[in-house]
Design a protein around this motif. Sequence first.
Motif, PDB file in Angstrom:
ATOM      1  N   PRO A   1       0.836  -1.218   0.000  1.00  0.00           N
ATOM      2  CA  PRO A   1       0.000   0.000   0.000  1.00  0.00           C
ATOM      3  C   PRO A   1       0.861   1.255   0.000  1.00  0.00           C
ATOM      4  O   PRO A   1       1.971   1.278   0.548  1.00  0.00           O
ATOM      5  CB  PRO A   1      -0.809  -0.134   1.294  1.00  0.00           C
ATOM      6  N   PHE A   2       0.353   2.310  -0.594  1.00  0.00           N
ATOM      7  CA  PHE A   2       1.095   3.562  -0.661  1.00  0.00           C
ATOM      8  C   PHE A   2       0.126   4.737  -0.612  1.00  0.00           C
ATOM      9  O   PHE A   2      -1.053   4.600  -0.952  1.00  0.00           O
ATOM     10  CB  PHE A   2       1.936   3.644  -1.940  1.00  0.00           C
ATOM     11  N   VAL A   3       0.627   5.876  -0.158  1.00  0.00           N
ATOM     12  CA  VAL A   3      -0.162   7.103  -0.112  1.00  0.00           C
ATOM     13  C   VAL A   3      -0.147   7.735  -1.498  1.00  0.00           C
ATOM     14  O   VAL A   3       0.910   7.948  -2.093  1.00  0.00           O
ATOM     15  CB  VAL A   3       0.401   8.080   0.935  1.00  0.00           C
ATOM     16  N   VAL A   4      -1.331   8.020  -2.029  1.00  0.00           N
ATOM     17  CA  VAL A   4      -1.454   8.568  -3.380  1.00  0.00           C
ATOM     18  C   VAL A   4      -0.931  10.005  -3.393  1.00  0.00           C
ATOM     19  O   VAL A   4      -1.344  10.816  -2.555  1.00  0.00           O
ATOM     20  CB  VAL A   4      -2.912   8.523  -3.846  1.00  0.00           C
ATOM     21  N   PRO A   5      -0.053  10.352  -4.320  1.00  0.00           N
ATOM     22  CA  PRO A   5       0.413  11.758  -4.410  1.00  0.00           C
ATOM     23  C   PRO A   5      -0.757  12.694  -4.714  1.00  0.00           C
ATOM     24  O   PRO A   5      -1.618  12.363  -5.536  1.00  0.00           O
ATOM     25  CB  PRO A   5       1.425  11.732  -5.554  1.00  0.00           C
ATOM     26  N   PRO A   6      -0.818  13.842  -4.080  1.00  0.00           N
ATOM     27  CA  PRO A   6      -1.939  14.768  -4.318  1.00  0.00           C
ATOM     28  C   PRO A   6      -1.858  15.401  -5.697  1.00  0.00           C
ATOM     29  O   PRO A   6      -0.808  15.376  -6.361  1.00  0.00           O
ATOM     30  CB  PRO A   6      -1.770  15.815  -3.210  1.00  0.00           C
ATOM     31  N   ALA A   7      -2.971  15.970  -6.132  1.00  0.00           N
ATOM     32  CA  ALA A   7      -3.027  16.632  -7.432  1.00  0.00           C
ATOM     33  C   ALA A   7      -2.143  17.875  -7.422  1.00  0.00           C
ATOM     34  O   ALA A   7      -2.109  18.614  -6.440  1.00  0.00           O
ATOM     35  CB  ALA A   7      -4.469  17.003  -7.780  1.00  0.00           C
ATOM     36  N   ALA A   8      -1.443  18.105  -8.542  1.00  0.00           N
ATOM     37  CA  ALA A   8      -0.505  19.225  -8.634  1.00  0.00           C
ATOM     38  C   ALA A   8      -1.060  20.400  -9.417  1.00  0.00           C
ATOM     39  O   ALA A   8      -0.372  21.402  -9.586  1.00  0.00           O
ATOM     40  CB  ALA A   8       0.797  18.777  -9.276  1.00  0.00           C
TER      41      ALA A   8
ATOM     42  N   PRO B   1       3.633  10.445   5.499  1.00  0.00           N
ATOM     43  CA  PRO B   1       4.053   9.040   5.425  1.00  0.00           C
ATOM     44  C   PRO B   1       2.894   8.111   5.768  1.00  0.00           C
ATOM     45  O   PRO B   1       1.918   8.505   6.422  1.00  0.00           O
ATOM     46  CB  PRO B   1       5.183   8.959   6.456  1.00  0.00           C
ATOM     47  N   LEU B   2       3.012   6.885   5.323  1.00  0.00           N
ATOM     48  CA  LEU B   2       1.931   5.924   5.522  1.00  0.00           C
ATOM     49  C   LEU B   2       1.650   5.685   7.002  1.00  0.00           C
ATOM     50  O   LEU B   2       0.504   5.513   7.406  1.00  0.00           O
ATOM     51  CB  LEU B   2       2.286   4.605   4.824  1.00  0.00           C
ATOM     52  N   ALA B   3       2.697   5.678   7.838  1.00  0.00           N
ATOM     53  CA  ALA B   3       2.497   5.450   9.274  1.00  0.00           C
ATOM     54  C   ALA B   3       1.664   6.562   9.898  1.00  0.00           C
ATOM     55  O   ALA B   3       0.815   6.312  10.763  1.00  0.00           O
ATOM     56  CB  ALA B   3       3.852   5.348   9.972  1.00  0.00           C
TER      57      ALA B   3
ATOM     58  N   VAL C   1      -5.036   6.303   0.354  1.00  0.00           N
ATOM     59  CA  VAL C   1      -4.134   5.151   0.396  1.00  0.00           C
ATOM     60  C   VAL C   1      -4.611   4.152  -0.649  1.00  0.00           C
ATOM     61  O   VAL C   1      -5.774   3.740  -0.628  1.00  0.00           O
ATOM     62  CB  VAL C   1      -4.110   4.495   1.791  1.00  0.00           C
ATOM     63  N   ALA C   2      -3.744   3.793  -1.584  1.00  0.00           N
ATOM     64  CA  ALA C   2      -4.073   2.827  -2.629  1.00  0.00           C
ATOM     65  C   ALA C   2      -3.523   1.465  -2.246  1.00  0.00           C
ATOM     66  O   ALA C   2      -2.388   1.353  -1.775  1.00  0.00           O
ATOM     67  CB  ALA C   2      -3.497   3.275  -3.975  1.00  0.00           C
ATOM     68  N   VAL C   3      -4.353   0.432  -2.435  1.00  0.00           N
ATOM     69  CA  VAL C   3      -3.958  -0.933  -2.081  1.00  0.00           C
ATOM     70  C   VAL C   3      -4.126  -1.828  -3.288  1.00  0.00           C
ATOM     71  O   VAL C   3      -4.830  -1.507  -4.251  1.00  0.00           O
ATOM     72  CB  VAL C   3      -4.788  -1.470  -0.894  1.00  0.00           C
TER      73      VAL C   3
END
Length: 542
Positions: free
Chosen positions: A10-17, A298-300, A418-420
């Motif tokens: 899993p990872f945190v999706v980068p926000p829109a720029a 961060p994911l944590a 968070v994308a899984v």
Amino acid sequence: MGGLRELAVPFVVPPAAGVAIRDRLKELTERDVEVLRLVGGHLGAVAGRDLRARCADGLEHDAARWARRKRAVTAVASSRWAGAITKASHDQWALARRGQVAHLRSLETGIAVLEQRLALPLGARGEKGRPGGYRTRREWHAKSRRLGVLKARLERARAAWEAGRVPVVRGGKKLLHARHHLAAAGLDEETWRRRWQAKRRFLQADGESGKRFGNETIRVSPDGEVSVRLPAPLAHLANTVHGRYVLSGRVAFAHRGEQWRDRVSVHRAVAYRIHEDPVRGRWYLTASFTTPAPVVLPLAAVRERGLVGVDMNADHLAAWRLDTHGNPVGAPRRFGYDLTGPATHRDAQLRHALIRLLHWAQRHGLAVAVEDLDFTDAKSRERHGRKKRFRQLVSGMPTGRLRARLVSMATTLGVALVAVDPAYTSKWGAQHWQKPLTTTKRKTTRHDAAAVAIGRRALGHPIRRRTAPPPHDQSDRAGHRTVQARPDTLGREGNRPPVPGPRTRCGPSGQDAKAVDQNTQHRSGCSAEHDSWQQDSLPLSY
């Protein structure tokens, strides 16, 4: 577990720029509309010739060819319009190349599935997620012929890819094909012609930081005045100095208007696009600009307060809130939408469902966990040939638009995503969570259970519930057994050492000598069943 594929982390999706806002150009005069159509038509014809030249260059394109094309466009427009047109041609050619890659992968997937199914005996059942053999000899023969057709298509597509040839239609392939089927499209020739011309006009320009109001080609002042730099052949249409035409209508962006005004006031770059909606007979101005990149947590840190697991379906979003330990909290939520009708209706339905979901997560200060969906393989006609309704269902789910909308709206509201990995979430969710979460007053669906599985995967917890409890938090210490113990688990019916004392209300040592004597338990046919007392149906050891 050997047959399961490896799961992505899993990872945190980068926000829109960036952001795009739109407003209607109101109170335009007939002269304004005429000038916009003339300028857009002239630049559209120039853009079409430049795109043809870019496609002819193919893989041999370099800086010298780009400069030559830009000089040719400058002679019939201006240097600023030349930069915008050549850049748009590059972007459209690159988009067509990406479409070619997707088409090649689709053909390769279809060929692989056909070859795998044709190699199986007739009527063979599928296994491990793979489709089985074909049912009849007739179907096998038809699919073998289709395999040859797909291989021929793949050969032609691969040859075009290697040569750098791309299929491009300015105005859209769908609208082009509608010209030959006007009755089926519900159009007449005049209506089609207006839409075709509106699609092929070119009235867009990238911004330039340091220039007045952030754009020298299409300039919009902070008070909403819009002016366009006319190309050289149409400079006689100007109604102000320096070959510019000022429109009578003004714009006032209701959404993010203050943010846009702050940018143009300090001359920061803003890109603009003017286009006509021939169905409504309206003109619109779209402004787009970059936004300051927010800090990616961060994911944590995202997991600290729990999150909301979301499962996307054909007609609703199933959501369930989970705490940091992966336990469902409260009742599941459902955000429905209707994906029938025109594209504008579907887009509005999707936005309404997403904004309700994000507002709910924002009120509780939670992140949102979603599946990293693609459905590229699941849409394959070869994989689900007979399941036409299922293919239509999967194809109708706007995964790409949902992802883009969700990222943009979540960035605006400050909600982390968070994308899984989507593998096995529906299957394991129904297997391990649907029945335990069902009560007499609440019926848990497979989609609700899948939302729990998605949330647990985002939190870093396993989806499966077959885990032993903490040994030092139970009254009977490390000898505790669980209701999920398998029949072959050693010691599941063994004696547990007593812990005497008033806290556990245990008697002296030795009183549990018959703890595993089945004749003393509540079992059918045992002598204890006919005594004057009955043991409770739920053993205390549970």
